[in-house]
Design an enzyme around this catalytic site. Structure first.
Site, PDB file in Angstrom:
ATOM      1  N   THR A  88      52.717 -73.869  -9.511  1.00 47.13           N
ATOM      2  CA  THR A  88      53.785 -72.873  -9.483  1.00 47.13           C
ATOM      3  C   THR A  88      53.325 -71.499  -9.974  1.00 47.13           C
ATOM      4  OG1 THR A  88      54.498 -73.478 -11.715  1.00 47.13           O
ATOM      5  CG2 THR A  88      55.553 -74.638  -9.871  1.00 47.13           C
TER       6      THR A  88
ATOM      7  N   GLU B  25      66.437 -72.708 -12.525  1.00 48.35           N
ATOM      8  CA  GLU B  25      66.937 -73.016 -11.177  1.00 48.35           C
ATOM      9  C   GLU B  25      68.459 -73.094 -11.251  1.00 48.35           C
ATOM     10  OE1 GLU B  25      66.037 -73.528  -7.293  1.00 48.35           O
ATOM     11  OE2 GLU B  25      64.402 -74.164  -8.599  1.00 48.35           O
TER      12      GLU B  25
ATOM     13  N   GLU C 130      66.214 -65.678  -2.722  1.00 49.33           N
ATOM     14  CA  GLU C 130      66.935 -66.215  -3.881  1.00 49.33           C
ATOM     15  C   GLU C 130      67.295 -65.023  -4.763  1.00 49.33           C
ATOM     16  OE1 GLU C 130      64.469 -69.334  -5.491  1.00 49.33           O
ATOM     17  OE2 GLU C 130      64.449 -70.423  -3.579  1.00 49.33           O
TER      18      GLU C 130
END
Length: 314
Positions: free
Chosen positions: A167, A179, A25
């Site tokens: 997380t 996100e 990512e």
């Protein structure tokens, strides 16, 4: 004069910006590496802001993870595991991160962590909230949403009695997920990078003016609360037998009603949603969630109200 509806919150002094929790990512990886070399953009008076690559081995290989999902192992069992030769790389890394930025649930933990992620789903610039009672974070999200308006900035609440995420960002007193998509894995898009960068800018601006003593009155934001994860239709061997219907593809955060299409089989059969009320799907057809047996997440739209806040040192 401070209103009786205002809560005094501790000032935020230590902030981390995590990139590369998932190594493919790339927006967060790219920004964090840039800020490590030139951090003027993220510095604010009275703040320590630390950009940090969380999963360097996965980043090097441009893969989501090496042994297991780093963004799911910050629970007491994994953080307390004895280090052995066969311990998963991400569990060892989680313990290292917890040592640097935690310990989790302690007074010594970092005040705020922004954890930067990309999604292949059409979610835009989404803020992820883990605690519906965190007045500071809700106030920050309200500020960011207003700063970005009229551009949409959905807030996704992951708080659920039966769904535990553990997380990377959960180490912090105020964990914030960012996100941004749609962006393919292993790819950089300038527009997605810009959205992420603006979210961080406005978030740090909020922290700065909060620390300076500005009083934020009570506020209300619209959020999407997680209800259920929905898997793809499968045969007896566990293989997927239908894909996301074209009517649902790219429709993250849009209303889904009873009887509307959600899946399409290779034989041309449409499978419709069956539900008593309107839901709002997100993470629709997320590439990383095929392994998690998740086609999309059902959410409901609700409103959250935060109390007014002011720094306790102002």
């Amino acid at each position: 004069m401070t209103s009786c509806y205002v809560v005094h919150e501790a000032p935020v002094r230590r902030v981390a910006i995590f990139g590369g929790t998932h190594g493919n990512e790339l927006s967060g990886v790219f920004l964090v590496k840039h800020w490590q070399e030139n951090g003027a953009e993220i510095q604010r008076t009275g703040l320590e802001v630390r950009p940090f690559i969380t999963n360097p081995s996965a980043v090097k290989k441009c893969t989501r993870y090496i042994d297991c999902d780093l963004n799911r192992v910050f629970d007491p069992d994994n953080l307390g595991k004895q280090i052995t030769e066969d311990i998963p790389y991400e569990v060892r890394r989680a313990q290292e991160i917890n040592h640097i930025f935690g310990p989790k649930d302690s007074n010594d933990a970092y005040d705020l962590i922004f954890d930067l992620h990309n999604t292949t789903s059409n979610m835009g610039g989404t803020l992820i909230l883990e605690n519906s009672r965190n007045n500071f974070t809700i106030q920050m999200f309200h500020y960011i949403k207003n700063a970005l308006a009229p551009e949409c900035c959905p807030v996704f609440l992951t708080e659920h009695p039966n769904l535990k995420y553990a997380t990377t960002r959960s180490i912090a007193k105020h964990p914030v997920g960012v996100e941004v998509g749609p962006q393919p894995q292993g790819v950089l898009r300038a527009d997605i990078l810009d959205k992420m960068r603006k979210i961080i800018k406005h978030g740090l601006d909020f922290v700065h003016i909060f620390n300076e003593g500005k009083e934020f009155p009570p506020c209300t934001i619209e959020i999407y609360k997680i209800m259920e994860k929905v898997d793809y239709p499968r045969n007896k061997n566990g293989e997927i037998t239908a894909v996301i219907h074209p009517s649902l593809q790219d429709q993250d955060w849009q209303p889904l009603n009873n009887g509307e299409p959600i899946f399409l089989t290779l034989d041309g059969e449409t499978i419709n949603y069956e539900g008593d009320s309107t839901v709002y799907p997100t993470f629709v057809n997320e590439a990383a969630y095929y392994e998690k047996k998740q086609a999309f997440v059902k959410t409901v739209k609700v409103k959250l109200t935060a109390k007014g806040i002011r720094s306790s040192l102002s």
